[in-house]
Motif scaffolding. Structure first.
Motif, PDB file in Angstrom:
ATOM      1  N   ARG A  28      19.021   3.238 -15.418  1.00 32.79           N
ATOM      2  CA  ARG A  28      17.623   2.619 -15.168  1.00 32.79           C
ATOM      3  C   ARG A  28      17.831   1.625 -14.194  1.00 32.79           C
ATOM      4  N   GLY A  29      16.862   1.865 -13.306  1.00 32.77           N
ATOM      5  CA  GLY A  29      16.786   0.618 -11.903  1.00 32.77           C
ATOM      6  C   GLY A  29      15.296   0.170 -11.671  1.00 32.77           C
ATOM      7  N   MET A  30      15.317  -0.675 -11.050  1.00 30.49           N
ATOM      8  CA  MET A  30      14.136  -1.401 -10.550  1.00 30.49           C
ATOM      9  C   MET A  30      14.182  -1.462  -9.007  1.00 30.49           C
ATOM     10  N   LEU A  31      13.023  -1.272  -8.339  1.00 32.55           N
ATOM     11  CA  LEU A  31      13.027  -1.078  -7.075  1.00 32.55           C
ATOM     12  C   LEU A  31      11.931  -2.269  -6.687  1.00 32.55           C
ATOM     13  N   GLU A  32      12.197  -3.061  -5.776  1.00 33.25           N
ATOM     14  CA  GLU A  32      11.148  -4.143  -5.418  1.00 33.25           C
ATOM     15  C   GLU A  32      11.313  -4.223  -3.664  1.00 33.25           C
ATOM     16  N   PRO A  33      10.110  -4.497  -3.000  1.00 31.77           N
ATOM     17  CA  PRO A  33      10.157  -4.890  -1.592  1.00 31.77           C
ATOM     18  C   PRO A  33      10.901  -6.073  -1.393  1.00 31.77           C
ATOM     19  N   ILE A  34      11.573  -6.284  -0.469  1.00 35.29           N
ATOM     20  CA  ILE A  34      12.359  -7.469   0.049  1.00 35.29           C
ATOM     21  C   ILE A  34      11.410  -8.514   0.544  1.00 35.29           C
ATOM     22  N   ARG A  35      10.344  -8.161   1.209  1.00 38.79           N
ATOM     23  CA  ARG A  35       9.046  -8.891   1.840  1.00 38.79           C
ATOM     24  C   ARG A  35       7.939  -7.881   2.225  1.00 38.79           C
ATOM     25  N   LEU A  36       7.157  -8.391   1.704  1.00 36.71           N
ATOM     26  CA  LEU A  36       5.758  -7.661   2.451  1.00 36.71           C
ATOM     27  C   LEU A  36       5.000  -8.724   3.243  1.00 36.71           C
ATOM     28  N   VAL A  48     -20.880  -7.202  -3.232  1.00 35.40           N
ATOM     29  CA  VAL A  48     -21.777  -7.687  -1.638  1.00 35.40           C
ATOM     30  C   VAL A  48     -20.844  -8.342  -0.592  1.00 35.40           C
ATOM     31  N   TYR A  49     -20.182  -9.158  -1.423  1.00 36.53           N
ATOM     32  CA  TYR A  49     -19.064 -10.246  -0.407  1.00 36.53           C
ATOM     33  C   TYR A  49     -17.686 -10.130  -0.853  1.00 36.53           C
ATOM     34  N   PRO A  50     -17.006  -8.944  -0.339  1.00 35.90           N
ATOM     35  CA  PRO A  50     -15.730  -8.850  -0.932  1.00 35.90           C
ATOM     36  C   PRO A  50     -14.789  -9.717  -0.194  1.00 35.90           C
ATOM     37  N   ASN A  51     -13.737  -9.893  -0.867  1.00 34.71           N
ATOM     38  CA  ASN A  51     -12.547 -10.742  -0.573  1.00 34.71           C
ATOM     39  C   ASN A  51     -11.349 -10.297  -1.037  1.00 34.71           C
ATOM     40  N   VAL A  52     -10.725  -9.045  -0.452  1.00 37.57           N
ATOM     41  CA  VAL A  52      -9.667  -8.210  -0.937  1.00 37.57           C
ATOM     42  C   VAL A  52      -8.293  -8.572  -0.271  1.00 37.57           C
ATOM     43  N   ASP A  53      -7.352  -8.704  -1.060  1.00 38.25           N
ATOM     44  CA  ASP A  53      -6.038  -8.893  -0.574  1.00 38.25           C
ATOM     45  C   ASP A  53      -5.409  -7.405  -0.989  1.00 38.25           C
ATOM     46  N   TRP A  54      -5.327  -6.631   0.495  1.00 35.74           N
ATOM     47  CA  TRP A  54      -5.214  -5.078   0.514  1.00 35.74           C
ATOM     48  C   TRP A  54      -3.460  -5.024   0.102  1.00 35.74           C
ATOM     49  N   MET A  55      -2.824  -5.823   0.491  1.00 30.79           N
ATOM     50  CA  MET A  55      -1.306  -5.708  -0.076  1.00 30.79           C
ATOM     51  C   MET A  55      -1.147  -5.676  -1.451  1.00 30.79           C
ATOM     52  N   GLN A  56      -1.877  -6.777  -2.174  1.00 25.10           N
ATOM     53  CA  GLN A  56      -1.724  -6.618  -3.459  1.00 25.10           C
ATOM     54  C   GLN A  56      -2.712  -5.621  -4.318  1.00 25.10           C
ATOM     55  N   GLU A  57      -3.471  -5.021  -3.624  1.00 23.00           N
ATOM     56  CA  GLU A  57      -4.300  -3.893  -4.236  1.00 23.00           C
ATOM     57  C   GLU A  57      -3.657  -2.734  -4.106  1.00 23.00           C
ATOM     58  N   ILE A  58      -3.026  -2.498  -3.032  1.00 24.66           N
ATOM     59  CA  ILE A  58      -2.250  -1.195  -2.890  1.00 24.66           C
ATOM     60  C   ILE A  58      -0.652  -0.991  -3.151  1.00 24.66           C
ATOM     61  N   PHE A  59      -0.038  -2.206  -3.340  1.00 28.44           N
ATOM     62  CA  PHE A  59       1.464  -2.081  -3.382  1.00 28.44           C
ATOM     63  C   PHE A  59       1.698  -2.741  -4.791  1.00 28.44           C
ATOM     64  N   LYS A  60       2.665  -2.326  -5.718  1.00 29.92           N
ATOM     65  CA  LYS A  60       3.136  -2.974  -6.798  1.00 29.92           C
ATOM     66  C   LYS A  60       4.149  -4.028  -6.302  1.00 29.92           C
ATOM     67  N   ARG A 104       6.719  -4.185  -8.138  1.00 31.66           N
ATOM     68  CA  ARG A 104       8.147  -3.488  -8.298  1.00 31.66           C
ATOM     69  C   ARG A 104       7.560  -2.131  -8.963  1.00 31.66           C
ATOM     70  N   THR A 105       8.742  -1.359  -9.039  1.00 32.66           N
ATOM     71  CA  THR A 105       8.469  -0.025  -9.625  1.00 32.66           C
ATOM     72  C   THR A 105      10.219   0.365 -10.060  1.00 32.66           C
ATOM     73  N   SER A 106       9.988   1.575 -10.664  1.00 29.85           N
ATOM     74  CA  SER A 106      11.201   1.709 -11.603  1.00 29.85           C
ATOM     75  C   SER A 106      11.864   3.384 -11.227  1.00 29.85           C
ATOM     76  N   GLY A 166       6.678   5.452  -7.154  1.00 28.62           N
ATOM     77  CA  GLY A 166       6.369   5.286  -5.870  1.00 28.62           C
ATOM     78  C   GLY A 166       6.208   3.447  -6.116  1.00 28.62           C
ATOM     79  N   ILE A 167       6.173   2.736  -4.753  1.00 29.96           N
ATOM     80  CA  ILE A 167       5.661   1.690  -4.900  1.00 29.96           C
ATOM     81  C   ILE A 167       4.003   1.350  -4.648  1.00 29.96           C
ATOM     82  N   PHE A 168       3.284   2.285  -4.472  1.00 30.02           N
ATOM     83  CA  PHE A 168       1.956   2.274  -4.349  1.00 30.02           C
ATOM     84  C   PHE A 168       1.433   2.140  -5.665  1.00 30.02           C
ATOM     85  N   GLN A 169       0.269   1.401  -5.710  1.00 28.47           N
ATOM     86  CA  GLN A 169      -0.539   1.111  -6.961  1.00 28.47           C
ATOM     87  C   GLN A 169      -1.834   1.900  -7.062  1.00 28.47           C
ATOM     88  N   PRO A 170      -1.671   3.176  -7.515  1.00 25.79           N
ATOM     89  CA  PRO A 170      -2.789   4.059  -7.527  1.00 25.79           C
ATOM     90  C   PRO A 170      -4.114   3.686  -8.545  1.00 25.79           C
TER      91      PRO A 170
END
Length: 194
Positions: A22-30, A72-84, A86-88, A116-120
């Motif tokens: 069993r392993g965990m994968l995590e981006p080094i830096r986004l 009506v007035y969004p403030n979205v952190d797309w990196m946080q929304e799209i990427f997990k 970590r993943t396994s 995958g690392i994407f957060q669907p």
């Protein structure tokens, strides 16, 4: 070069081996992208310099920054929304080997799953998860028909399932880097605001 696969061995009883990983994968830096306050400040300055008119009022900017009405007035952190964060991934390997005077066998199977690392955003009708599943099977059977004749039966199969993005990873990454934290909303609330 000769490539050989494992064969069965003569033994009193079968030998069973199993291994679970069993392993965990995590981006080094986004990359850290501009938030709505930074982006709106840049947008405001750029437009004001060119036209002399402020594109948004201070009240509108405040609604984006403080997330007062995200539909009506969004403030979205797309990196946080799209990427997990970590993943396994996981792997299971199992084999059985044995045999007697006339028949020897080696049978193995393995299963691997990599998420995958994407957060669907999954729905009951659609699952855009990015993942990879693989199942391997191998069977090697040696049958001694006579002192001078041996029959070898070798079977092997691999089954893979890949669920991928509709675009290549580089294109997806480029889209994320060039999407502003506003005016796009990630999704709309289903319940009314209080």
């Amino acid at each position: 070069m000769i490539i050989t696969t494992k064969r069965g061995k003569k033994s009193a009883k079968p030998t069973i081996n199993a291994r679970v990983e069993r392993g965990m994968l995590e981006p080094i830096r986004l990359p850290k992208l501009a938030n709505a306050a930074q982006w709106l400040d840049y947008y405001h300055d750029l437009n004001y310099e060119q036209s002399g008119v402020a594109p948004l009022s201070p009240e509108e900017i405040n609604k984006h920054i403080n997330k007062l009405d995200p539909d009506v007035y969004p403030n979205v952190d797309w990196m946080q929304e799209i990427f997990k964060k970590r993943t396994s991934n996981g792997r299971l390997n199992m084999n059985v080997t044995g045999g007697g005077d006339f028949i020897k066998y080696y049978v193995s199977g393995s299963y691997m799953k990599e998420n995958g690392i994407f957060q669907p955003r999954k729905t009951s009708n659609y699952d855009p998860s990015v993942n990879f599943d693989r199942i391997n099977f191998r069977s090697n059977v040696d049958i001694r028909l006579s002192p001078s004749t041996e029959v070898n039966l070798n079977l092997s199969n691999q089954f893979e399932t890949k669920n991928r993005l509709g675009v290549d990873l580089g294109t997806m990454y480029d889209i994320i880097l060039h999407t502003t934290p506003w005016p796009l909303q990630r999704n709309f609330r289903q319940e009314p605001m209080q």
